[in-house]
Scaffold this motif. Sequence first.
Motif, PDB file in Angstrom:
ATOM      1  N   PHE A 107       0.830  -1.204   0.000  1.00 10.41           N
ATOM      2  CA  PHE A 107       0.000   0.000   0.000  1.00 10.41           C
ATOM      3  C   PHE A 107       0.866   1.257   0.000  1.00 10.41           C
ATOM      4  CE2 PHE A 107      -1.373   3.188   3.177  1.00 10.41           C
ATOM      5  CZ  PHE A 107      -2.339   3.842   2.432  1.00 10.41           C
ATOM      6  N   ALA A 108       1.908   1.261   0.834  1.00 10.74           N
ATOM      7  CA  ALA A 108       2.780   2.427   0.929  1.00 10.74           C
ATOM      8  C   ALA A 108       3.467   2.707  -0.410  1.00 10.74           C
ATOM      9  CB  ALA A 108       3.815   2.217   2.027  1.00 10.74           C
ATOM     10  N   TYR A 109       3.874   1.647  -1.095  1.00  9.01           N
ATOM     11  CA  TYR A 109       4.508   1.805  -2.403  1.00  9.01           C
ATOM     12  C   TYR A 109       3.522   2.431  -3.402  1.00  9.01           C
ATOM     13  CZ  TYR A 109       6.608   0.576  -6.892  1.00  9.01           C
ATOM     14  OH  TYR A 109       7.121   0.618  -8.161  1.00  9.01           O
ATOM     15  N   ALA A 110       2.259   1.947  -3.390  1.00  7.92           N
ATOM     16  CA  ALA A 110       1.242   2.484  -4.303  1.00  7.92           C
ATOM     17  C   ALA A 110       0.966   3.955  -4.015  1.00  7.92           C
ATOM     18  CB  ALA A 110      -0.047   1.671  -4.183  1.00  7.92           C
ATOM     19  N   MET A 111       0.886   4.320  -2.737  1.00  7.13           N
ATOM     20  CA  MET A 111       0.629   5.711  -2.376  1.00  7.13           C
ATOM     21  C   MET A 111       1.803   6.604  -2.765  1.00  7.13           C
ATOM     22  SD  MET A 111      -2.399   5.747  -1.248  1.00  7.13           S
ATOM     23  CE  MET A 111      -2.503   7.405  -0.573  1.00  7.13           C
ATOM     24  N   GLY A 112       3.006   6.075  -2.636  1.00  4.95           N
ATOM     25  CA  GLY A 112       4.186   6.835  -3.039  1.00  4.95           C
ATOM     26  C   GLY A 112       4.203   7.114  -4.526  1.00  4.95           C
ATOM     27  N   GLU A 113       3.628   6.182  -5.319  1.00  7.26           N
ATOM     28  CA  GLU A 113       3.563   6.378  -6.761  1.00  7.26           C
ATOM     29  C   GLU A 113       2.526   7.435  -7.145  1.00  7.26           C
ATOM     30  OE1 GLU A 113       5.175   4.575  -9.535  1.00  7.26           O
ATOM     31  OE2 GLU A 113       6.582   4.444  -7.866  1.00  7.26           O
ATOM     32  N   VAL A 114       1.418   7.465  -6.412  1.00 10.49           N
ATOM     33  CA  VAL A 114       0.311   8.362  -6.755  1.00 10.49           C
ATOM     34  C   VAL A 114       0.475   9.735  -6.109  1.00 10.49           C
ATOM     35  CG1 VAL A 114      -2.191   8.696  -6.535  1.00 10.49           C
ATOM     36  CG2 VAL A 114      -1.272   6.439  -7.106  1.00 10.49           C
ATOM     37  N   ILE A 115       0.977   9.763  -4.876  1.00 12.07           N
ATOM     38  CA  ILE A 115       1.142  11.034  -4.146  1.00 12.07           C
ATOM     39  C   ILE A 115       2.620  11.192  -3.794  1.00 12.07           C
ATOM     40  CG2 ILE A 115       0.351  12.439  -2.202  1.00 12.07           C
ATOM     41  CD1 ILE A 115      -2.077  10.631  -1.985  1.00 12.07           C
ATOM     42  N   PRO A 116       3.421  11.712  -4.692  1.00 15.20           N
ATOM     43  CA  PRO A 116       4.872  11.818  -4.452  1.00 15.20           C
ATOM     44  C   PRO A 116       5.216  12.937  -3.465  1.00 15.20           C
ATOM     45  CG  PRO A 116       4.311  12.771  -6.581  1.00 15.20           C
ATOM     46  CD  PRO A 116       3.045  12.212  -6.025  1.00 15.20           C
ATOM     47  N   LEU A 117       5.233  12.619  -2.179  1.00 11.60           N
ATOM     48  CA  LEU A 117       5.609  13.585  -1.152  1.00 11.60           C
ATOM     49  C   LEU A 117       7.092  13.442  -0.817  1.00 11.60           C
ATOM     50  CD1 LEU A 117       2.580  13.204   1.329  1.00 11.60           C
ATOM     51  CD2 LEU A 117       2.953  15.023  -0.345  1.00 11.60           C
ATOM     52  N   PRO A 118       7.722  14.492  -0.293  1.00 12.67           N
ATOM     53  CA  PRO A 118       9.137  14.389   0.117  1.00 12.67           C
ATOM     54  C   PRO A 118       9.276  13.627   1.431  1.00 12.67           C
ATOM     55  CG  PRO A 118       8.292  16.567   0.630  1.00 12.67           C
ATOM     56  CD  PRO A 118       7.197  15.861  -0.103  1.00 12.67           C
ATOM     57  N   LEU A 119       8.672  12.435   1.473  1.00 10.98           N
ATOM     58  CA  LEU A 119       8.688  11.579   2.662  1.00 10.98           C
ATOM     59  C   LEU A 119       8.930  10.146   2.216  1.00 10.98           C
ATOM     60  CD1 LEU A 119       5.489  12.948   4.488  1.00 10.98           C
ATOM     61  CD2 LEU A 119       7.851  13.271   5.263  1.00 10.98           C
ATOM     62  N   PRO A 120       9.541   9.332   3.060  1.00  8.28           N
ATOM     63  CA  PRO A 120       9.694   7.912   2.705  1.00  8.28           C
ATOM     64  C   PRO A 120       8.333   7.236   2.614  1.00  8.28           C
ATOM     65  CG  PRO A 120      10.288   8.277   5.008  1.00  8.28           C
ATOM     66  CD  PRO A 120      10.108   9.634   4.391  1.00  8.28           C
ATOM     67  N   ASN A 121       8.228   6.207   1.767  1.00  8.38           N
ATOM     68  CA  ASN A 121       6.961   5.493   1.615  1.00  8.38           C
ATOM     69  C   ASN A 121       6.461   4.916   2.936  1.00  8.38           C
ATOM     70  OD1 ASN A 121       6.894   6.028  -1.102  1.00  8.38           O
ATOM     71  ND2 ASN A 121       7.740   4.049  -1.711  1.00  8.38           N
ATOM     72  N   TYR A 122       7.392   4.641   3.858  1.00 10.42           N
ATOM     73  CA  TYR A 122       7.020   4.037   5.140  1.00 10.42           C
ATOM     74  C   TYR A 122       6.085   4.953   5.941  1.00 10.42           C
ATOM     75  CZ  TYR A 122       7.566   1.494   9.531  1.00 10.42           C
ATOM     76  OH  TYR A 122       7.334   0.762  10.678  1.00 10.42           O
ATOM     77  N   PHE A 123       6.068   6.242   5.616  1.00 10.91           N
ATOM     78  CA  PHE A 123       5.158   7.175   6.283  1.00 10.91           C
ATOM     79  C   PHE A 123       3.717   6.701   6.171  1.00 10.91           C
ATOM     80  CE2 PHE A 123       2.109  10.598   5.332  1.00 10.91           C
ATOM     81  CZ  PHE A 123       2.036  11.217   6.578  1.00 10.91           C
ATOM     82  N   TRP A 124       3.327   6.175   4.992  1.00 16.82           N
ATOM     83  CA  TRP A 124       1.954   5.729   4.789  1.00 16.82           C
ATOM     84  C   TRP A 124       1.650   4.495   5.636  1.00 16.82           C
ATOM     85  CZ3 TRP A 124      -0.913   9.231   2.627  1.00 16.82           C
ATOM     86  CH2 TRP A 124      -0.338  10.121   1.717  1.00 16.82           C
TER      87      TRP A 124
END
Length: 467
Positions: A107-124
Amino acid sequence: MDEKKLGLRDVVAVSVGLVIATSSLVSLGQGAGRIGELFIVAMIIACVFNMITMATMAELNALMPNTTGGLAQYTLAGIGPLPTMVLMVGGYFASNILSSGVEASIFAYAMGEVIPLPLPNYFWTLLISVVILIANLRGVDMFAKIQNLVCYLLLGSMLIMGLIGVFGLGTGAAVRQPAVMNATPKNVIAMTATAFWLFIGAEYAIPISKDVRNAKRNVPLGMFLGLGLICLVQSIMVLGFHRYTKWPDLMNSAAPHMLYGSNLLGMPGKIWMAFVAALAVISSQNSSVQALSAIAQGMTKMNMMPQCFGKTNRYKVPHVGVWFVTIAILVCGYISQDSSERISFLIQVGSVFWMLSYIVAHIDLLVFRKRLPHAPRNFKVPGGPVLPLIGISGIVYMICNISTDFHTRMMIYLATGVTFAALSVWSVLWIKLRMKMPLMKPVPINKVLAMENSMFYKVRRNKGLCR
């Protein structure tokens, strides 16, 4: 007497909750990519095997109703403490926490692809886990509200996305390809091992049975309806895949659901599928946290877990278990993040653990049928021992075909074997030193049911029979 808060709709939601997960969407796309629409046949076969297992679980629940430990208590009464400890810690806690952590990282990887924030994917992963933690600490009513909302939004979204593809209503370019790939009976049977993962987890309705109105009807019916709904919706998704996504692309994609969404509706479709992935991880992790904490609470009543897991907060929630499961999921999510190969391997290892626990459930039922043939049951699996034996045979076959690659299959068996060996050593020490019980001697059902009373172990401790 407390009013029971949950009905059939809630049971269906919990049954669906863990089954439809992000990893299931991955397995669905990759399975369809290998044999095309013929994968629906493999799905139906796998769904039937899971329904047989759920029927077994329903009869066990009918024989020992309102037990908080579920399969742990059935196995303790069926075949003894050692298999119970190894099964529940390895077959349930390890595999469920492992799979939930993997779900969170996908899920975190998918969110990182759709919402590119200056945060690591682990944030999600961290964000979603904190939200689910707070909801579960508020009690079964809050859990049910979230589970119902998420479950039906998830099913509705998947159904709509599938129907858009089936009727050719997408904005993307349709593809021309054969409906079926590699159409041989051997290939279909081999793909049932992949399809089996799509239906694992419906038995999570069992631990909440004590809170369900008319549980003898609603619990088994809810599990069967949940599996049937999942099979129908996922079959429609496969038909949608055929029109908008090439089979080889699905098979080779680490996120085939995202690929389908993008091909179907462009960026809006990709965002929509990210939303579906978010719903899937909320649904599956919410079910895991609630059910595992309840099972841990039940195991404390048998002195199979540290007593702190039995403590409850003002909402009558076993809060130590909720915190423990959430933190463990965060750790597994951190380990598996951003590695598709590691994610795939961990899912397969968790699947073997889970399948072994299903085999033990069938064995429990066969033992009780032999030992207590006339005990009252308000639900009974038809056909005598035939269906449980068919269920065992099918699951053994799927374990033997857990991966088409020989090396990967051997590594899965090695990881499973080492884990169970370590758990066996720990379980022997715990049973001998803490429980002071024979390792393989089944505990009478009336005694297991008596363990639900808080006075049971107080009396045993006063007599020096356990610590």
